[in-house]
Scaffold this motif. Structure first.
Motif, PDB file in Angstrom:
ATOM      1  N   SER A   1      14.961 -12.073   4.908  1.00 18.71           N
ATOM      2  CA  SER A   1      14.787 -13.054   6.072  1.00 18.71           C
ATOM      3  C   SER A   1      14.289 -12.407   7.081  1.00 18.71           C
ATOM      4  O   SER A   1      13.893 -10.937   7.069  1.00 18.71           O
ATOM      5  CB  SER A   1      16.350 -13.363   6.642  1.00 18.71           C
ATOM      6  OG  SER A   1      17.013 -12.263   7.093  1.00 18.71           O
ATOM      7  N   ARG A   2      13.634 -12.925   8.313  1.00 15.80           N
ATOM      8  CA  ARG A   2      12.792 -12.348   9.162  1.00 15.80           C
ATOM      9  C   ARG A   2      13.135 -12.948  10.745  1.00 15.80           C
ATOM     10  O   ARG A   2      13.772 -13.998  10.585  1.00 15.80           O
ATOM     11  CB  ARG A   2      11.270 -12.544   8.925  1.00 15.80           C
ATOM     12  CG  ARG A   2      10.935 -14.022   8.934  1.00 15.80           C
ATOM     13  CD  ARG A   2       9.506 -14.092   8.563  1.00 15.80           C
ATOM     14  NE  ARG A   2       8.387 -13.320   9.506  1.00 15.80           N
ATOM     15  CZ  ARG A   2       7.332 -13.133   9.150  1.00 15.80           C
ATOM     16  NH1 ARG A   2       6.671 -13.553   7.934  1.00 15.80           N
ATOM     17  NH2 ARG A   2       6.498 -12.519  10.115  1.00 15.80           N
ATOM     18  N   ASP A   3      13.170 -12.035  11.684  1.00 14.86           N
ATOM     19  CA  ASP A   3      13.518 -12.372  13.013  1.00 14.86           C
ATOM     20  C   ASP A   3      12.170 -11.989  13.810  1.00 14.86           C
ATOM     21  O   ASP A   3      11.896 -10.880  14.058  1.00 14.86           O
ATOM     22  CB  ASP A   3      14.581 -11.689  13.365  1.00 14.86           C
ATOM     23  CG  ASP A   3      14.829 -12.232  14.803  1.00 14.86           C
ATOM     24  OD1 ASP A   3      14.171 -12.619  15.663  1.00 14.86           O
ATOM     25  OD2 ASP A   3      15.865 -11.763  15.195  1.00 14.86           O
TER      26      ASP A   3
ATOM     27  N   GLY B   1       9.429 -17.592   8.867  1.00 14.60           N
ATOM     28  CA  GLY B   1      10.723 -18.120   8.045  1.00 14.60           C
ATOM     29  C   GLY B   1      10.530 -19.027   7.172  1.00 14.60           C
ATOM     30  O   GLY B   1      11.676 -19.758   6.768  1.00 14.60           O
TER      31      GLY B   1
END
Length: 123
Positions: A70-72, A54
């Motif tokens: 965004s990233r998870d 991130g």
């Protein structure tokens, strides 16, 4: 790594969509992730990218201020939140993954691609 994009659809100008791209297999957290798009009759173009863990984010000038990537890593998923959509945003949107921290806008730098999800913005 296999990438599966979803979340596209038909929306009126000014609306919003959230695109998702889930990765299966491999080590998602070790990859730099991006979204590209391709409109009919046009070349595929870079939209947005996010570094590992991130970190830094990058945007095409045409979407800066309207899209957020965004990233998870816990969910092996990268997102593209779109706002204030315009008819010129109409395209097939692809997610892509690479292992090098540069050449963000170059398609050939990416090792894996999702199947694409259609976004259509009506005026």
């Amino acid at each position: 790594v296999q990438l599966q994009a979803s979340g596209g659809g038909l929306v009126q100008a000014g609306g919003s969509l959230r695109l998702s791209c889930q990765a299966f297999g491999g080590d998602f957290s070790s990859h730099y992730m991006s979204w590209f798009r391709q409109a009919p009759g046009k070349q595929r173009e870079f939209v947005a990218g996010v570094a590992k863990r991130g970190g830094s984010t990058y945007y095409a000038d045409s979407v800066k201020g309207r899209f957020t990537i965004s990233r998870d890593d816990a969910k092996n998923t990268v997102y593209l939140q779109t706002y204030s959509l315009k008819p010129e945003d109409t395209a097939v949107y692809y997610c892509a993954a690479k292992q090098v921290p540069f050449y963000w806008t170059t398609s050939r730098a990416y090792d894996y691609w999702g199947q694409g999800t259609q976004v259509t913005v009506s005026s």
